[in-house]
Design an enzyme around this catalytic site. Structure first.
Site, PDB file in Angstrom:
ATOM      1  N   ARG A 108       0.870  -1.189   0.000  1.00 33.46           N
ATOM      2  CA  ARG A 108       0.000   0.000   0.000  1.00 33.46           C
ATOM      3  C   ARG A 108       0.894   1.222   0.000  1.00 33.46           C
ATOM      4  O   ARG A 108       1.780   1.349   0.857  1.00 33.46           O
ATOM      5  CB  ARG A 108      -0.906   0.027   1.238  1.00 33.46           C
ATOM      6  N   HIS A 135      -7.725   0.921  -5.983  1.00 31.17           N
ATOM      7  CA  HIS A 135      -7.850   0.105  -4.757  1.00 31.17           C
ATOM      8  C   HIS A 135      -8.523  -1.221  -5.172  1.00 31.17           C
ATOM      9  O   HIS A 135      -9.677  -1.490  -4.822  1.00 31.17           O
ATOM     10  CB  HIS A 135      -8.681   0.876  -3.728  1.00 31.17           C
ATOM     11  N   GLN A 138     -10.344  -3.870  -2.736  1.00 29.30           N
ATOM     12  CA  GLN A 138     -11.639  -3.391  -2.222  1.00 29.30           C
ATOM     13  C   GLN A 138     -12.780  -3.724  -3.195  1.00 29.30           C
ATOM     14  O   GLN A 138     -13.906  -4.003  -2.786  1.00 29.30           O
ATOM     15  CB  GLN A 138     -11.546  -1.867  -2.003  1.00 29.30           C
ATOM     16  N   ASP A 231     -17.100   7.811  -0.436  1.00 32.25           N
ATOM     17  CA  ASP A 231     -15.768   7.644   0.154  1.00 32.25           C
ATOM     18  C   ASP A 231     -15.447   8.961   0.858  1.00 32.25           C
ATOM     19  O   ASP A 231     -16.105   9.992   0.610  1.00 32.25           O
ATOM     20  CB  ASP A 231     -14.752   7.354  -0.986  1.00 32.25           C
ATOM     21  N   CYS A 272     -16.321   2.306   1.617  1.00 33.42           N
ATOM     22  CA  CYS A 272     -15.148   1.452   1.848  1.00 33.42           C
ATOM     23  C   CYS A 272     -14.646   1.550   3.284  1.00 33.42           C
ATOM     24  O   CYS A 272     -13.975   0.639   3.769  1.00 33.42           O
ATOM     25  CB  CYS A 272     -14.041   1.820   0.869  1.00 33.42           C
ATOM     26  N   ARG A 317     -13.879  -7.979   2.817  1.00 29.97           N
ATOM     27  CA  ARG A 317     -12.483  -7.710   2.440  1.00 29.97           C
ATOM     28  C   ARG A 317     -11.631  -8.955   2.686  1.00 29.97           C
ATOM     29  O   ARG A 317     -10.768  -9.319   1.907  1.00 29.97           O
ATOM     30  CB  ARG A 317     -11.903  -6.540   3.263  1.00 29.97           C
TER      31      ARG A 317
HETATM   32  N1  NVA Z   1      -9.831   7.244  -0.849  1.00 30.41           N
HETATM   33  C1  NVA Z   1      -9.475   6.711   0.447  1.00 30.41           C
HETATM   34  C2  NVA Z   1      -9.758   5.264   0.514  1.00 30.41           C
HETATM   35  C3  NVA Z   1      -9.498   4.618   1.858  1.00 30.41           C
HETATM   36  C4  NVA Z   1      -9.790   3.143   1.868  1.00 30.41           C
HETATM   37  C5  NVA Z   1      -7.998   6.986   0.700  1.00 30.41           C
HETATM   38  O1  NVA Z   1      -7.183   6.771  -0.216  1.00 30.41           O
HETATM   39  O2  NVA Z   1      -7.645   7.443   1.790  1.00 30.41           O
HETATM   40  N1   CP Z   2     -11.223   0.254   3.085  1.00 29.75           N
HETATM   41  C1   CP Z   2      -9.918   0.193   3.449  1.00 29.75           C
HETATM   42  O1   CP Z   2      -9.031  -0.024   2.627  1.00 29.75           O
HETATM   43  O2   CP Z   2      -9.706   0.379   4.765  1.00 29.75           O
HETATM   44  P1   CP Z   2      -8.270   0.520   5.469  1.00 29.75           P
HETATM   45  O3   CP Z   2      -7.699   1.848   5.038  1.00 29.75           O
HETATM   46  O4   CP Z   2      -8.573   0.467   6.939  1.00 29.75           O
HETATM   47  O5   CP Z   2      -7.407  -0.605   5.024  1.00 29.75           O
END
Ligand code: NVA
Ligand code: CP
Length: 330
Positions: A108, A135, A138, A231, A272, A317
């Protein structure tokens, strides 16, 4: 042709076919049944995986850890501060080291090009646990959740509200196009997804008899929706300074009782997570104090309503990540 994803990386959905995605969803259902009925499934015993996080996480990290352990694997977690990567060692060198020790790598981070570079050098499957652009893990959880609620995916009307040009908006547009789901991005024009991705998705959607729509009109976008999704308005890696403008331009796109009232009676709400639906978080409280808005992308009423399936989605997930790891490592 039977689906074989063994040895593949999972970096973005556009690298796969619709039937690959279908296969992963079916596999996820099998794993969910096994987990629920207590049937052991340590199919990958003797293998080891490493989870590299340059941004924070709850769901993705825990899903990879539990799924890895359920499959019988050893799991190492490296948080943003605890490896040499980036600061003292390049992505390519890190990949070549970890690829000698582990059978699979979750990553990530920020740019999509980083996870692509990791995969190009690792020699083992790499799974994208979120980048600024996509992502993809997800997406399987989201589609599995919709299929569980409605019994089908093709022809579902899906509306994404809010910051539609980010990892979530982009990925949802792609997966909907691939699986025959009608996708609407409802956002101010400046937060519409990038034109080239929209063009690609429209071509895919044409083949799968579904549509891609971009609109600034909340009522029109939510009318007849089966799913309303949102989101957070400011994503990981974006500077705090953008909050003020984002709140200003996205306030009309909050998913609240009014937006839900335009949708079908049996419509579901998805997110999410994490979510700013109240002031019980540090950021939520700060935004309430600074801008006088205690609920951001979704109202607490909708988040807590019967229509909200966000925790089923979060559980999925784990089942779907298990399917991805099994399919690519077996
Ligand atoms: N758009 C959000 C998604 C988190 C799962 C982020 O990148 O922070
Ligand atoms: N939805 C998601 O990716 O959550 P986290 O940021 O907690 O992994």
């Amino acid at each position: 042709m039977p689906t074989n994803l063994s040895g593949r990386s999972y970096l973005k959905l556009l690298d796969f076919t619709s039937s690959d995605i279908r296969y992963l969803l079916d596999l996820s259902k099998n794993f969910k049944d096994m987990k629920r009925s207590g049937v052991p499934h340590k199919y990958l015993e003797g293998k080891n995986i490493v989870l590299l996080f340059e941004k924070t996480s709850t769901r993705t990290r825990c899903s990879f850890e539990v799924a890895g352990m359920d499959l019988g694997m050893g799991v190492t977690y490296l948080d943003p501060g605890s490896s040499q990567m980036g600061k003292k060692e390049s992505i390519a060198d890190t990949a070549r080291v970890l690829g000698r020790m582990y059978d699979g790598i979750e990553y990530r981070g920020y740019k999509q090009s980083l996870v692509e570079e990791l995969a190009a050098n690792a020699g083992v499957p790499v799974w994208n646990g979120l980048t600024d652009e996509f992502h993809p893990t997800q997406m399987l959880a989201d589609m599995l959740t919709i299929e569980e609620k409605f019994g089908y995916l093709k022809g579902i009307n899906f509306t994404f509200m809010g910051d539609a040009r980010n990892n979530m908006g982009n990925s949802l547009m792609v997966v909907c196009a691939m699986l025959g789901v009608n996708f609407t991005a409802c956002a101010p024009k400046e937060l519409f997804p990038a034109e080239d991705l929209v063009k690609t998705c429209k071509e895919i959607a044409d083949k799968n008899a579904c549509t891609i729509t971009l609109s600034e009109d909340v009522k029109a976008s939510c009318s007849d929706a089966d799913v309303i999704y949102t989101d957070i308005w400011v994503s990981m890696g974006e500077p705090d300074e953008v909050w003020e403008k984002r709140i200003k331009i996205l306030k009309p796109y909050q998913v609240n009782a009014k937006a839900m009232s335009y949708a079908k009676k049996e419509a579901i709400f998805m997110h999410c997570l994490p979510s700013f639906h109240d002031t019980k978080t540090v950021v939520g409280a700060k935004m309430a104090e600074k801008f006088g808005l205690g609920e951001l992308e979704v109202s607490d009423e909708v988040f807590e309503s019967k229509q909200s399936v966000v925790f089923d989605e979060a559980e999925n997930r784990m089942h779907t990540i298990k399917a991805i790891m099994y399919a690519t490592l077996k």
